[in-house]
Design an enzyme around this catalytic site. Sequence first.
Site, PDB file in Angstrom:
ATOM      1  N   GLY A  55     -12.373   5.590   7.797  1.00 50.35           N
ATOM      2  CA  GLY A  55     -12.102   6.690   8.721  1.00 50.35           C
ATOM      3  C   GLY A  55     -12.788   6.418  10.043  1.00 50.35           C
ATOM      4  O   GLY A  55     -13.662   5.555  10.126  1.00 50.35           O
ATOM      5  N   CYS A  82     -15.363   1.042   3.531  1.00 50.46           N
ATOM      6  CA  CYS A  82     -15.788   1.268   4.910  1.00 50.46           C
ATOM      7  C   CYS A  82     -16.440   2.650   5.064  1.00 50.46           C
ATOM      8  O   CYS A  82     -17.495   2.879   4.514  1.00 50.46           O
ATOM      9  CB  CYS A  82     -14.605   1.067   5.865  1.00 50.46           C
ATOM     10  N   TYR A  83     -15.787   3.604   5.761  1.00 47.77           N
ATOM     11  CA  TYR A  83     -16.365   4.944   5.892  1.00 47.77           C
ATOM     12  C   TYR A  83     -16.675   5.521   4.511  1.00 47.77           C
ATOM     13  O   TYR A  83     -17.729   6.118   4.295  1.00 47.77           O
ATOM     14  CB  TYR A  83     -15.382   5.859   6.622  1.00 47.77           C
ATOM     15  N   HIS A 169     -12.574  -4.308   4.537  1.00 45.44           N
ATOM     16  CA  HIS A 169     -11.281  -3.731   4.139  1.00 45.44           C
ATOM     17  C   HIS A 169     -10.506  -4.670   3.218  1.00 45.44           C
ATOM     18  O   HIS A 169      -9.800  -5.557   3.698  1.00 45.44           O
ATOM     19  CB  HIS A 169     -10.437  -3.436   5.380  1.00 45.44           C
ATOM     20  N   GLU A 171      -7.916  -4.027   1.654  1.00 43.32           N
ATOM     21  CA  GLU A 171      -6.489  -3.691   1.667  1.00 43.32           C
ATOM     22  C   GLU A 171      -5.689  -4.444   2.729  1.00 43.32           C
ATOM     23  O   GLU A 171      -4.467  -4.505   2.656  1.00 43.32           O
ATOM     24  CB  GLU A 171      -6.296  -2.176   1.838  1.00 43.32           C
ATOM     25  N   ASP A 227      17.413   2.525   4.652  1.00 45.72           N
ATOM     26  CA  ASP A 227      16.600   3.722   4.417  1.00 45.72           C
ATOM     27  C   ASP A 227      17.446   4.959   4.095  1.00 45.72           C
ATOM     28  O   ASP A 227      17.199   5.644   3.103  1.00 45.72           O
ATOM     29  CB  ASP A 227      15.697   4.012   5.627  1.00 45.72           C
ATOM     30  N   LYS A 370       8.880  -0.845   3.606  1.00 49.05           N
ATOM     31  CA  LYS A 370      10.276  -1.304   3.523  1.00 49.05           C
ATOM     32  C   LYS A 370      10.605  -2.013   2.200  1.00 49.05           C
ATOM     33  O   LYS A 370      11.625  -1.742   1.578  1.00 49.05           O
ATOM     34  CB  LYS A 370      10.551  -2.254   4.688  1.00 49.05           C
TER      35      LYS A 370
END
Length: 524
Positions: A55, A82-83, A169, A171, A227, A370
């Site tokens: 964050g 992180c945060y 991070h 991710e 989509d 996607k």
Amino acid sequence: MDQEKVLVIDFGGQYNQLVARRVRECNVYCEIYSYKTPLEKIKAMNPKGIILTGGPNSCYEEGAPTASKELFELGVPVLGLCYGAQLMQLVLGGNVERAANREYGKTDVIFKQGTKLFEGIAEHNTCWMSHFDYISKMAPGFEVIAHTDNCPVAACQNTEANLYAIQFHPEVLHTQNGTAMLYNFVRGICGCAGTWRMDAFVESTVKALREKIGDGKVLLALSGGVDSSVAAGLLSKAIGNQLTCVFVDHGLLRKNEGDEVEAVFGKSGRFDLNFIRVNAQDRYYSKLEGVSEPERKRKIIGEEFIRVFEEEAKKIGKVDFLAQGTIYPDVVESGLGGESAVIKSHHNVGGLPDYVDFKEIVEPLRDLFKDEVRKAGLELGIPEKLVFRQPFPGPGLGIRIVGEVTAEKVRMVQDADYIYREEIDKAVEEYKKAKGENPSWLPNQYFAALTNMRSVGVMGDERTYDYAVALRAVNTVDFMTAEAAEIPFAVLQTIMSRIINEVRGVNRVFYDLTSKPPGTIELE
Ligand code: XMP
């Protein structure tokens, strides 16, 4: 749904959806909740694990997002990122301070060997750091399991309490083996079996859509793109013919595309829904007559779409919901839109149409990336041809015809583009047969455009004075930057000679070598 679930608690970081996506990649179901979610609700969901995201705040500041101590005492493994990592330390009695220098970018992190969280991670591993604050003192019971030159606590753990904190991070793709770290957490430490598949997403979304919509009426503008098609498939499965799809054929689609969309979603298709095809070609061509400025063309095409859609909506009468095929990257893009200069007026996200009388918007794909949307599409039985369709701009061939649009020019670009795609498919198939994989030159997006240039040529014994087609093909990760794809010369030559022989009105073919920037992918 009665299945194992990991909760991602959102502290406002920019990578939160990416955390959720990585967890799904481990075949574990997860849901994102705000940090304001009451503890009771979290408990009631019976999660197998909890991940606290990054964050933008400093956790020691007054009013910064926080978490209660009890969140760490549920007996559920918690991983802070992180945060989230700093907050965990602060709440449990450690300390967090502002560092003299911000640590940002790819960083060599040194890992303690033999931990569960970093199983299979070598001692040195590049990770993505982005922080001002650092953990200056760990909470009682924690030990350091990773550090960098500047950051004494890049990760720490309290295995007894099943609590883990990572300053970097995992991710983001810049962190080597980041998904492996999250895998170790959700599959190893939390003990999730990893049985979740895209069919579970489809099932749970269908159930949620049924609950939300009840016996209401839903209207969806179907473009034939990936989509809106997947959104239509999901809604059809959930509510059948309470759904009406309006498909506007503006005469600027690729060759045969209108019929292909109708074959899938129309009366003889496999979906239960009301399908309305509006053949608005002539309206569009007459509106576009004499217009050559690209942004003006985009505006006219967009506005005309609204007019046509509005007319159809009026015939249907009042609807309860308006559905949109918004996917997660659209949400991000529209959120950041204010910061960056408008290069082209893209994507119709953000503004809600006020020309249809409806109560609420439904966006069943809002959390998906996607490739996940494509997986869901296959799951729903939408044909591969449609699911793996290349990106196609809303204004369609209108911006692939440089200058004024006419029916005749649309025919030329449609035919040239069709040949181009057919020959690329053929070349790719041959390569795959021989080598067992896709060729490295396979473009992410490729299409023919019609330049506004006419030039002299000779055909038979006749002089010609015809149009030039530009072939565009790019390799790109995010469509923000792109390189021209290296399509083999022999393939290009075949395409060139077929286009000139088969497409009336075209006597020259160019291959566009421009990268983005300075060029854009489309010619207009
Ligand atoms: P550019 O030309 O901006 O294209 O480099 C980047 C990507 O966006 C698509 N594109 C559009 N999509 N409406 C859309 O929905 C538009 O007006 C538009 N213009 C470009 C383009 O096909 C490429 O994938």
